[in-house]
Design a protein around this motif. Structure first.
Motif, PDB file in Angstrom:
ATOM      1  N   PRO A 111     -39.019 -34.981 -31.205  1.00 53.83           N
ATOM      2  CA  PRO A 111     -37.970 -35.372 -32.151  1.00 53.83           C
ATOM      3  C   PRO A 111     -38.496 -35.515 -33.580  1.00 53.83           C
ATOM      4  CG  PRO A 111     -38.642 -37.256 -30.835  1.00 53.83           C
ATOM      5  CD  PRO A 111     -39.418 -36.075 -30.330  1.00 53.83           C
ATOM      6  N   LYS A 112     -37.611 -35.241 -34.517  1.00 52.36           N
ATOM      7  CA  LYS A 112     -37.907 -35.523 -35.928  1.00 52.36           C
ATOM      8  C   LYS A 112     -37.156 -36.801 -36.264  1.00 52.36           C
ATOM      9  CE  LYS A 112     -38.507 -31.053 -38.287  1.00 52.36           C
ATOM     10  NZ  LYS A 112     -39.194 -30.386 -37.244  1.00 52.36           N
ATOM     11  N   GLU A 113     -37.631 -37.485 -37.294  1.00 47.87           N
ATOM     12  CA  GLU A 113     -36.909 -38.678 -37.724  1.00 47.87           C
ATOM     13  C   GLU A 113     -36.819 -38.728 -39.241  1.00 47.87           C
ATOM     14  OE1 GLU A 113     -40.068 -42.222 -37.664  1.00 47.87           O
ATOM     15  OE2 GLU A 113     -39.536 -41.541 -35.659  1.00 47.87           O
ATOM     16  N   PHE A 114     -35.750 -39.352 -39.694  1.00 52.90           N
ATOM     17  CA  PHE A 114     -35.475 -39.509 -41.117  1.00 52.90           C
ATOM     18  C   PHE A 114     -35.104 -40.967 -41.372  1.00 52.90           C
ATOM     19  CE2 PHE A 114     -34.357 -35.259 -39.735  1.00 52.90           C
ATOM     20  CZ  PHE A 114     -35.062 -34.468 -40.630  1.00 52.90           C
ATOM     21  N   ASN A 115     -35.472 -41.484 -42.557  1.00 48.56           N
ATOM     22  CA  ASN A 115     -35.227 -42.892 -42.881  1.00 48.56           C
ATOM     23  C   ASN A 115     -33.815 -43.175 -43.375  1.00 48.56           C
ATOM     24  OD1 ASN A 115     -37.824 -43.900 -42.214  1.00 48.56           O
ATOM     25  ND2 ASN A 115     -38.595 -42.917 -44.069  1.00 48.56           N
ATOM     26  N   ASN A 116     -33.119 -42.118 -43.807  1.00 48.69           N
ATOM     27  CA  ASN A 116     -31.744 -42.302 -44.282  1.00 48.69           C
ATOM     28  C   ASN A 116     -31.056 -40.940 -44.319  1.00 48.69           C
ATOM     29  OD1 ASN A 116     -32.166 -41.043 -46.973  1.00 48.69           O
ATOM     30  ND2 ASN A 116     -33.507 -42.812 -47.282  1.00 48.69           N
ATOM     31  N   GLY A 117     -29.764 -40.970 -44.564  1.00 50.45           N
ATOM     32  CA  GLY A 117     -28.984 -39.746 -44.582  1.00 50.45           C
ATOM     33  C   GLY A 117     -29.421 -38.762 -45.651  1.00 50.45           C
ATOM     34  N   ASN A 118     -29.854 -39.277 -46.785  1.00 50.20           N
ATOM     35  CA  ASN A 118     -30.265 -38.427 -47.887  1.00 50.20           C
ATOM     36  C   ASN A 118     -31.481 -37.575 -47.513  1.00 50.20           C
ATOM     37  OD1 ASN A 118     -29.853 -37.514 -50.540  1.00 50.20           O
ATOM     38  ND2 ASN A 118     -31.482 -38.838 -51.295  1.00 50.20           N
ATOM     39  N   GLU A 119     -32.461 -38.207 -46.862  1.00 46.25           N
ATOM     40  CA  GLU A 119     -33.643 -37.461 -46.399  1.00 46.25           C
ATOM     41  C   GLU A 119     -33.236 -36.329 -45.450  1.00 46.25           C
ATOM     42  OE1 GLU A 119     -36.785 -39.546 -44.322  1.00 46.25           O
ATOM     43  OE2 GLU A 119     -37.229 -40.748 -46.090  1.00 46.25           O
ATOM     44  N   ALA A 120     -32.335 -36.648 -44.529  1.00 44.58           N
ATOM     45  CA  ALA A 120     -31.907 -35.666 -43.532  1.00 44.58           C
ATOM     46  C   ALA A 120     -31.136 -34.514 -44.180  1.00 44.58           C
ATOM     47  CB  ALA A 120     -31.061 -36.336 -42.460  1.00 44.58           C
ATOM     48  N   ILE A 121     -30.203 -34.831 -45.063  1.00 42.36           N
ATOM     49  CA  ILE A 121     -29.407 -33.784 -45.731  1.00 42.36           C
ATOM     50  C   ILE A 121     -30.324 -32.878 -46.548  1.00 42.36           C
ATOM     51  CG2 ILE A 121     -27.740 -33.393 -47.613  1.00 42.36           C
ATOM     52  CD1 ILE A 121     -26.384 -33.952 -44.932  1.00 42.36           C
ATOM     53  N   THR A 122     -31.273 -33.461 -47.269  1.00 44.29           N
ATOM     54  CA  THR A 122     -32.223 -32.667 -48.060  1.00 44.29           C
ATOM     55  C   THR A 122     -32.976 -31.708 -47.151  1.00 44.29           C
ATOM     56  OG1 THR A 122     -32.442 -34.464 -49.657  1.00 44.29           O
ATOM     57  CG2 THR A 122     -34.191 -32.807 -49.642  1.00 44.29           C
ATOM     58  N   TYR A 123     -33.400 -32.185 -45.996  1.00 48.95           N
ATOM     59  CA  TYR A 123     -34.104 -31.342 -45.030  1.00 48.95           C
ATOM     60  C   TYR A 123     -33.182 -30.229 -44.519  1.00 48.95           C
ATOM     61  CZ  TYR A 123     -36.400 -29.871 -40.709  1.00 48.95           C
ATOM     62  OH  TYR A 123     -36.971 -29.128 -39.714  1.00 48.95           O
ATOM     63  N   PHE A 124     -31.975 -30.575 -44.115  1.00 48.42           N
ATOM     64  CA  PHE A 124     -31.047 -29.585 -43.552  1.00 48.42           C
ATOM     65  C   PHE A 124     -30.633 -28.534 -44.575  1.00 48.42           C
ATOM     66  CE2 PHE A 124     -29.633 -33.107 -40.482  1.00 48.42           C
ATOM     67  CZ  PHE A 124     -30.592 -32.734 -39.548  1.00 48.42           C
ATOM     68  N   GLU A 125     -30.537 -28.922 -45.852  1.00 48.07           N
ATOM     69  CA  GLU A 125     -30.175 -27.959 -46.898  1.00 48.07           C
ATOM     70  C   GLU A 125     -31.290 -26.939 -47.126  1.00 48.07           C
ATOM     71  OE1 GLU A 125     -27.055 -30.557 -49.613  1.00 48.07           O
ATOM     72  OE2 GLU A 125     -29.168 -30.565 -50.155  1.00 48.07           O
ATOM     73  N   ALA A 126     -32.526 -27.321 -46.825  1.00 52.22           N
ATOM     74  CA  ALA A 126     -33.673 -26.446 -47.075  1.00 52.22           C
ATOM     75  C   ALA A 126     -34.018 -25.568 -45.870  1.00 52.22           C
ATOM     76  CB  ALA A 126     -34.881 -27.296 -47.455  1.00 52.22           C
ATOM     77  N   THR A 127     -33.325 -25.761 -44.754  1.00 57.51           N
ATOM     78  CA  THR A 127     -33.655 -25.029 -43.536  1.00 57.51           C
ATOM     79  C   THR A 127     -32.381 -24.773 -42.726  1.00 57.51           C
ATOM     80  OG1 THR A 127     -34.944 -25.106 -41.487  1.00 57.51           O
ATOM     81  CG2 THR A 127     -34.101 -27.187 -42.280  1.00 57.51           C
ATOM     82  N   THR A 128     -32.483 -23.893 -41.780  1.00 58.65           N
ATOM     83  CA  THR A 128     -31.354 -23.719 -40.855  1.00 58.65           C
ATOM     84  C   THR A 128     -31.677 -24.419 -39.535  1.00 58.65           C
ATOM     85  OG1 THR A 128     -32.280 -21.635 -40.106  1.00 58.65           O
ATOM     86  CG2 THR A 128     -30.600 -21.528 -41.841  1.00 58.65           C
ATOM     87  N   ASP A 129     -32.679 -25.278 -39.573  1.00 57.25           N
ATOM     88  CA  ASP A 129     -33.175 -25.969 -38.388  1.00 57.25           C
ATOM     89  C   ASP A 129     -32.323 -27.196 -38.051  1.00 57.25           C
ATOM     90  OD1 ASP A 129     -34.877 -26.820 -36.309  1.00 57.25           O
ATOM     91  OD2 ASP A 129     -36.024 -28.065 -37.696  1.00 57.25           O
ATOM     92  N   LEU A 130     -31.127 -26.938 -37.564  1.00 55.78           N
ATOM     93  CA  LEU A 130     -30.288 -28.053 -37.133  1.00 55.78           C
ATOM     94  C   LEU A 130     -30.628 -28.404 -35.694  1.00 55.78           C
ATOM     95  CD1 LEU A 130     -26.697 -27.305 -38.495  1.00 55.78           C
ATOM     96  CD2 LEU A 130     -28.412 -28.826 -39.419  1.00 55.78           C
TER      97      LEU A 130
END
Length: 127
Positions: free
Chosen positions: A32-51
């Motif tokens: 699993p990957k983890e993110f500290n908040n929604g902003n971190e996750a959205i930034t990651y998802f915008e930079a990749t297609t790795d949903l």
């Protein structure tokens, strides 16, 4: 059957650690990957297609809370052709939160923290 990708979006380090250990015990999910908040996750998802296949989402977080994340994530999902299922994992017992969660198409269920092995196995079987 390939292992499902599960990501955790939560600002509580103890909850994340315990949930990671439980996920490891199930042998049903890839690392699993983890993110500290929604902003971190959205930034990651915008930079990749790795949903991921599954997201465990907290509601109360700094910077971008779970509701703000869901608004952004729903927009993003329309651009990426991948099915991700969101499970809200919250300590909130407010009926308003549970009702609000039902309005989001990508939210499958509202789970009360802490997550246990039974809940994780049900999640793996549902998707």
């Amino acid at each position: 059957m390939p292992l499902k990708k599960i990501y955790i979006i939560d600002d509580d380090p103890i909850y994340k650690l315990v949930t990671q250990k439980l996920i490891g015990k199930t042998n049903l999910f890839s690392e699993p990957k983890e993110f500290n908040n929604g902003n971190e996750a959205i930034t990651y998802f915008e930079a990749t297609t790795d949903l991921p296949d599954i997201l465990l989402l907290d509601l109360e977080m700094p910077e971008m809370d779970g509701w703000e994340f869901l608004d952004e994530f729903c927009k993003l999902k329309k651009k990426i052709d991948k099915q991700s299922t969101v499970y809200i994992a919250s300590s909130s017992i407010a009926l308003e939160d549970k009702l609000k969660a039902q309005k989001y198409e990508c939210v499958r269920d509202f789970l009360s923290k802490p997550i246990n092995l039974d809940k994780l196995q049900k999640i793996a079987e549902e998707d």
